[in-house]
Design a protein around this motif. Sequence first.
Motif, PDB file in Angstrom:
ATOM      1  N   ARG A 179       0.831  -1.209   0.000  1.00 55.78           N
ATOM      2  CA  ARG A 179       0.000   0.000   0.000  1.00 55.78           C
ATOM      3  C   ARG A 179       0.864   1.257   0.000  1.00 55.78           C
ATOM      4  O   ARG A 179       0.556   2.238  -0.697  1.00 55.78           O
ATOM      5  N   GLU A 182       2.358   1.679  -3.439  1.00 51.50           N
ATOM      6  CA  GLU A 182       1.338   2.115  -4.382  1.00 51.50           C
ATOM      7  C   GLU A 182       1.002   3.588  -4.165  1.00 51.50           C
ATOM      8  O   GLU A 182       0.805   4.342  -5.130  1.00 51.50           O
ATOM      9  N   ALA A 183       0.949   3.990  -2.882  1.00 56.89           N
ATOM     10  CA  ALA A 183       0.669   5.404  -2.600  1.00 56.89           C
ATOM     11  C   ALA A 183       1.788   6.296  -3.136  1.00 56.89           C
ATOM     12  O   ALA A 183       1.528   7.349  -3.731  1.00 56.89           O
ATOM     13  N   ARG A 184       3.052   5.862  -2.926  1.00 62.11           N
ATOM     14  CA  ARG A 184       4.164   6.656  -3.461  1.00 62.11           C
ATOM     15  C   ARG A 184       4.125   6.706  -4.982  1.00 62.11           C
ATOM     16  O   ARG A 184       4.420   7.747  -5.591  1.00 62.11           O
ATOM     17  N   LEU A 185       3.767   5.579  -5.616  1.00 63.19           N
ATOM     18  CA  LEU A 185       3.686   5.558  -7.076  1.00 63.19           C
ATOM     19  C   LEU A 185       2.600   6.505  -7.575  1.00 63.19           C
ATOM     20  O   LEU A 185       2.796   7.237  -8.556  1.00 63.19           O
ATOM     21  N   ARG A 186       1.453   6.508  -6.889  1.00 61.40           N
ATOM     22  CA  ARG A 186       0.370   7.408  -7.311  1.00 61.40           C
ATOM     23  C   ARG A 186       0.760   8.863  -7.126  1.00 61.40           C
ATOM     24  O   ARG A 186       0.418   9.717  -7.954  1.00 61.40           O
ATOM     25  N   SER A 188       3.823  10.031  -7.288  1.00 61.86           N
ATOM     26  CA  SER A 188       4.776  10.348  -8.351  1.00 61.86           C
ATOM     27  C   SER A 188       4.064  10.560  -9.679  1.00 61.86           C
ATOM     28  O   SER A 188       4.397  11.487 -10.436  1.00 61.86           O
ATOM     29  N   GLU A 189       3.083   9.693  -9.981  1.00 59.54           N
ATOM     30  CA  GLU A 189       2.342   9.852 -11.230  1.00 59.54           C
ATOM     31  C   GLU A 189       1.557  11.154 -11.252  1.00 59.54           C
ATOM     32  O   GLU A 189       1.488  11.844 -12.281  1.00 59.54           O
ATOM     33  N   GLU A 190       0.983  11.529 -10.106  1.00 57.58           N
ATOM     34  CA  GLU A 190       0.220  12.781 -10.049  1.00 57.58           C
ATOM     35  C   GLU A 190       1.148  13.986 -10.208  1.00 57.58           C
ATOM     36  O   GLU A 190       0.816  14.959 -10.888  1.00 57.58           O
ATOM     37  N   ARG A 193       1.987  14.222 -13.820  1.00 62.29           N
ATOM     38  CA  ARG A 193       0.861  14.735 -14.606  1.00 62.29           C
ATOM     39  C   ARG A 193       0.737  16.250 -14.450  1.00 62.29           C
ATOM     40  O   ARG A 193       0.553  16.978 -15.440  1.00 62.29           O
TER      41      ARG A 193
END
Length: 406
Positions: A179, A182-186, A188-190, A193
């Motif tokens: 989790r 996944e939170a760090r990945l989200r 980074s993706e945000e 963007r």
Amino acid sequence: MVVVDLERYAERNPWLTDAVIVTALAGGAVLGLTLVGPGESRPDNVWDAALLTGLACLTILRGRGHARTAVVVTTLCAVVTGSLGYLLTPLLLAPVMVALYWLAATTTPRTSWTFGGIATAAVVATAVGLDNFDEMVALRALGPALWLLLPLALGSSSRLRRAYVDAVHARAEYAERTREEEARLRVSEERLRIARDLHDIMAHHMAVAHAHAGTAAHLLDTNPQLTKAMLADLQATTTKAMLDLRDTVGVLRTGGVDDESLEPTPGLAKLPDLLTSCRSAGLEVACEVEGEPQELPSGIDLSAYRIIQEALTNATKHSSTGGAQLNLYYGNGALTITIGNSRSPSAPPRSKTVGFGLTGMQERAQAVGGHLTVNDVNPGTFEVVTTLPLQTHAAPLRLPTIPTSS
């Protein structure tokens, strides 16, 4: 009332726990040496038996970390004690039982049941005797066998339960770690963007504003009326840039957006406004649409618009003739976008290090399953070709009329 978790307390204080166990075993052994069978008398060599049972009890102090040795020593003591004529009751077999429990709880099933089987066979053989095969032999063998097999079963159950608890903890830790990743990945993706959006928005508006300012400065003395019009366009461009910047940064501050205060997500429907903005900055864009236009999914529509916006922004800054060509081709299940502009033959070649603008366009294309290539082999031209997928069953869409250059 405070409930004490004995198992957890025993794990935290192993030496104290072992001392209590040994004391209890010693007290039981003293009582066990006084027990005799019906019609039998107590053997005379009580001190030898006491020494053997004491040794068996003391072995338990080291039995937690040396379970195999503890089983061997306690079994030999029990066998010798039984050979001296003492009745092998659970009180005398208690050290063997404790050693077998720790063996089953800390080793593999094969090891525990191998040692346990040998120890049980030796004790049962001693309890039965070699010359005492009467009608009670089964009863004399059944008692010690059950008492020694019981700790093996309990120890195996404890080992399995501990393994299950460890597996549950491991899965929980893995889920928690997953989790967090996944939170760090989200995040980074945000961040990526938002960085792309800020770059696309500000790069386009600043390029247009730069062109307006340069033209106004050039025409200031010769054509004041046109200069005034260019400055008005410059004001509108910078105002739009500030509004777009406020909306994007507002997402970071509030964690959300006000749908009533924002315009719809840009797409190809806003292409006429984009071309008008470029033409006001002095870039004449010739636009051509081939094939039957189709409605695009929102993500692909936004990517197409941003790629065209960034490519035309680059053309505004680098075109040698002040013109660019835009071609939209709908066919073969894809939308192919080609944006080209002329370059001065004396202009330096494009750097091998891809800039943020080209990187952002490539990332946008790849994010929706497309691809983007840059062609600048010919020194006089620079061309960006993007292929984006279309929906399989897309409804035909009537695009708004795109203003042509005069």
